[in-house]
Write a protein that holds these residues in place. Structure first.
Motif, mmCIF file in Angstrom:
data_model
loop_
_atom_site.group_PDB
_atom_site.id
_atom_site.type_symbol
_atom_site.label_atom_id
_atom_site.label_comp_id
_atom_site.label_asym_id
_atom_site.label_seq_id
_atom_site.Cartn_x
_atom_site.Cartn_y
_atom_site.Cartn_z
ATOM 1 N N LYS A 2 13.580 -8.163 -12.172
ATOM 2 C CA LYS A 2 13.758 -7.434 -10.925
ATOM 3 C C LYS A 2 14.494 -6.134 -11.203
ATOM 4 O O LYS A 2 15.457 -6.113 -11.972
ATOM 5 C CB LYS A 2 14.575 -8.251 -9.924
ATOM 6 N N VAL A 4 16.262 -3.051 -8.870
ATOM 7 C CA VAL A 4 16.626 -2.433 -7.604
ATOM 8 C C VAL A 4 16.827 -0.960 -7.938
ATOM 9 O O VAL A 4 17.739 -0.597 -8.686
ATOM 10 C CB VAL A 4 17.893 -3.055 -6.982
ATOM 11 N N SER A 34 15.148 -12.705 -15.868
ATOM 12 C CA SER A 34 15.051 -14.160 -15.731
ATOM 13 C C SER A 34 14.662 -14.773 -17.070
ATOM 14 O O SER A 34 14.277 -14.062 -18.003
ATOM 15 C CB SER A 34 14.015 -14.551 -14.672
ATOM 16 N N ASP A 37 11.127 -13.850 -18.548
ATOM 17 C CA ASP A 37 10.763 -12.471 -18.849
ATOM 18 C C ASP A 37 10.529 -12.233 -20.338
ATOM 19 O O ASP A 37 11.094 -12.905 -21.190
ATOM 20 C CB ASP A 37 11.831 -11.518 -18.310
ATOM 21 N N MET A 45 7.186 -3.138 -16.023
ATOM 22 C CA MET A 45 8.227 -2.683 -15.096
ATOM 23 C C MET A 45 8.643 -1.237 -15.420
ATOM 24 O O MET A 45 8.823 -0.425 -14.512
ATOM 25 C CB MET A 45 9.437 -3.616 -15.170
ATOM 26 N N LEU A 81 21.046 -10.490 -9.385
ATOM 27 C CA LEU A 81 19.778 -10.323 -8.672
ATOM 28 C C LEU A 81 18.998 -11.637 -8.645
ATOM 29 O O LEU A 81 18.080 -11.792 -7.847
ATOM 30 C CB LEU A 81 18.931 -9.223 -9.325
ATOM 31 N N TYR A 82 19.366 -12.570 -9.522
ATOM 32 C CA TYR A 82 18.713 -13.873 -9.546
ATOM 33 C C TYR A 82 19.567 -14.964 -8.896
ATOM 34 O O TYR A 82 19.410 -16.144 -9.210
ATOM 35 C CB TYR A 82 18.303 -14.252 -10.979
ATOM 36 N N ILE A 142 12.827 -2.280 -4.216
ATOM 37 C CA ILE A 142 12.993 -3.475 -5.030
ATOM 38 C C ILE A 142 11.665 -3.745 -5.721
ATOM 39 O O ILE A 142 10.638 -3.913 -5.067
ATOM 40 C CB ILE A 142 13.417 -4.688 -4.183
ATOM 41 N N ASP A 144 9.751 -6.255 -8.239
ATOM 42 C CA ASP A 144 9.793 -7.615 -8.787
ATOM 43 C C ASP A 144 8.551 -7.818 -9.642
ATOM 44 O O ASP A 144 7.427 -7.605 -9.180
ATOM 45 C CB ASP A 144 9.821 -8.615 -7.635
ATOM 46 N N SER A 145 8.744 -8.248 -10.877
ATOM 47 C CA SER A 145 7.614 -8.416 -11.797
ATOM 48 C C SER A 145 6.602 -9.417 -11.279
ATOM 49 O O SER A 145 5.423 -9.345 -11.629
ATOM 50 C CB SER A 145 8.102 -8.828 -13.179
ATOM 51 N N LYS A 146 7.020 -10.348 -10.437
ATOM 52 C CA LYS A 146 6.079 -11.331 -9.886
ATOM 53 C C LYS A 146 5.095 -10.695 -8.926
ATOM 54 O O LYS A 146 4.083 -11.294 -8.590
ATOM 55 C CB LYS A 146 6.852 -12.465 -9.202
ATOM 56 N N GLU A 147 5.381 -9.474 -8.491
ATOM 57 C CA GLU A 147 4.503 -8.780 -7.558
ATOM 58 C C GLU A 147 3.596 -7.771 -8.270
ATOM 59 O O GLU A 147 2.791 -7.109 -7.622
ATOM 60 C CB GLU A 147 5.335 -8.078 -6.490
#
Length: 148
Positions: A2, A4, A34, A37, A45, A81-82, A142, A144-147
């Motif tokens: 993540k 920010v 995380s 990652d 990213m 952030l986690y 923000i 987020d790598s999941k997005e």
């Protein structure tokens, strides 16, 4: 992972009473890693961060990237952030990356950003840091790598 990302007119990080990193116009980025990652995720990213067109052009539209405005980066590690707040009021950080692995990825991100951005300042992984900034806009994203 993540990020920010805050567009700033100035930002600094102080550790133990001494300024460690300081920038003018640019982006101050809080970086959370995380356990899942990898450098491949970090590369995605970083490409997104460097390519963000969130600086104003001559018409006042957010149309320019950091390199187009000669901006700087201030990169700060931020395991919180986690934070997981699903149970109770005390955050759990079990989703944050293990310190050795997260520190390695943080250093990787800094090195890769230096390949594209002239001025890259940083905090210190695991340190008690005081971060100051003037958010320009305010403009905060923000990522987020999941997005991705």
């Amino acid at each position: 992972m993540k990020f920010v990302i805050q567009r700033v007119t100035k930002s600094s990080v102080t550790i133990g009473g001494s300024v460690r990193g300081e920038i003018g116009k640019g982006l101050m980025v809080l970086i959370g890693v995380s356990n899942e990652d990898t450098t491949e995720i970090a590369d995605k990213m970083i490409r997104k961060l460097i390519g963000l067109r969130i600086f104003e052009d001559e018409q006042g539209k957010t149309n320019l990237s950091i390199d187009q405005v000669g901006g700087s980066l201030l990169l700060i590690s931020q395991f919180t952030l986690y934070a997981n707040m699903k149970k109770g009021n005390r955050p759990s950080f079990i989703e944050a990356g293990a310190p050795d692995m997260a520190a390695e990825l943080y250093e990787y991100i800094i090195a890769k950003c230096k390949e594209s951005v002239k001025t890259v300042e940083r905090g210190e992984f695991g340190a008690d840091m005081k971060v100051e900034l003037v958010n320009d806009g305010p403009f905060t994203i923000i990522l987020d790598s999941k997005e991705l």
